[in-house]
Design an enzyme around this catalytic site. Sequence first.
Site, mmCIF file in Angstrom:
data_model
loop_
_atom_site.group_PDB
_atom_site.id
_atom_site.type_symbol
_atom_site.label_atom_id
_atom_site.label_comp_id
_atom_site.label_asym_id
_atom_site.label_seq_id
_atom_site.Cartn_x
_atom_site.Cartn_y
_atom_site.Cartn_z
ATOM 1 N N ASP A 65 0.820 -1.212 0.000
ATOM 2 C CA ASP A 65 0.000 0.000 0.000
ATOM 3 C C ASP A 65 0.856 1.266 0.000
ATOM 4 O OD1 ASP A 65 -2.696 -0.989 -0.024
ATOM 5 O OD2 ASP A 65 -2.380 -1.714 2.005
ATOM 6 N N THR A 96 -10.168 4.319 6.184
ATOM 7 C CA THR A 96 -9.928 3.023 6.813
ATOM 8 C C THR A 96 -8.488 2.891 7.309
ATOM 9 O OG1 THR A 96 -9.334 1.997 4.703
ATOM 10 C CG2 THR A 96 -11.651 1.902 5.366
ATOM 11 N N SER A 119 -7.863 4.005 12.899
ATOM 12 C CA SER A 119 -7.116 3.655 14.117
ATOM 13 C C SER A 119 -7.298 4.708 15.202
ATOM 14 C CB SER A 119 -5.627 3.488 13.793
ATOM 15 O OG SER A 119 -5.026 4.725 13.469
#
Length: 268
Positions: A57, A168, A173
């Site tokens: 990512d 996300t 988090s």
Amino acid sequence: MQESLHAEDTFSLGASPKLAFVASDSEKAELALDELSTTYDAVPPEEADVIVALGGDGFMLETLHRYMTLDTPIYGMNRGSVGFLLNQFNPTGLLDRLSSAQHIVLHPLETKVTTLDGQEHSALAINEVSVHREVRQAAKVSVHVDGVLRMEELVCDGVILATPAGSTAYNLSAHGPIVPLGAKLLALTPISAFRPRRWRGALLPDRAIVRLKVLEADKRPVSAAADFTEIRGVSEVTIREASDLRLRLLFDPEHNLEERIIREQFLP
């Protein structure tokens, strides 16, 4: 967003699309690059109809930033760990996968940062823009939306403004909401808010202009980060969607980004 986040059913390619392959410096990515380069004719990214990114990512974000001005669709294949922004790796049938891929359009956030010495900096973020305290003391920030003072003093470790695609990631988090693609919203989320203690953030229209002014900046220094660009000693941050810039991602129908973002909301 003037051109909202959306997924189209298919993405049309010509009979013989020109492909470019780029890879991270991991061993898995380099091996995949060698295999694909010997299987398919490759051109430089500037000449390609599709850029195929091989990595994780983080590398996908780097690729999107690097080729942002080309307006060339990018198809990622996972050679990292999580691979949220990527498709599964398979060296065979790539042209068929591209011809049936779904087309996602994203718009980055444009950030203007002023530092304590009066310098101005600009950066773009695909996932989020965040501000963070630099020392042991909490940061103090005032929050302005579209020129209106919405919060006079937020005492916290930091603040995040996330796109739907980035909701996300760091935003989640920090206990921020997941925002579906196409919702035309941005998530404004505090990081460890101390005062007001019960404030959990806000959902804002994607056209909103958010300004974060650092209070007591000499005593409580703050840094700002736009994806992986960081600026320290910040006095003010202004964030808006760069609706004139578009990022085009291609996903296999069974791994499309819209479905992944929805699925994240039902994970235990």
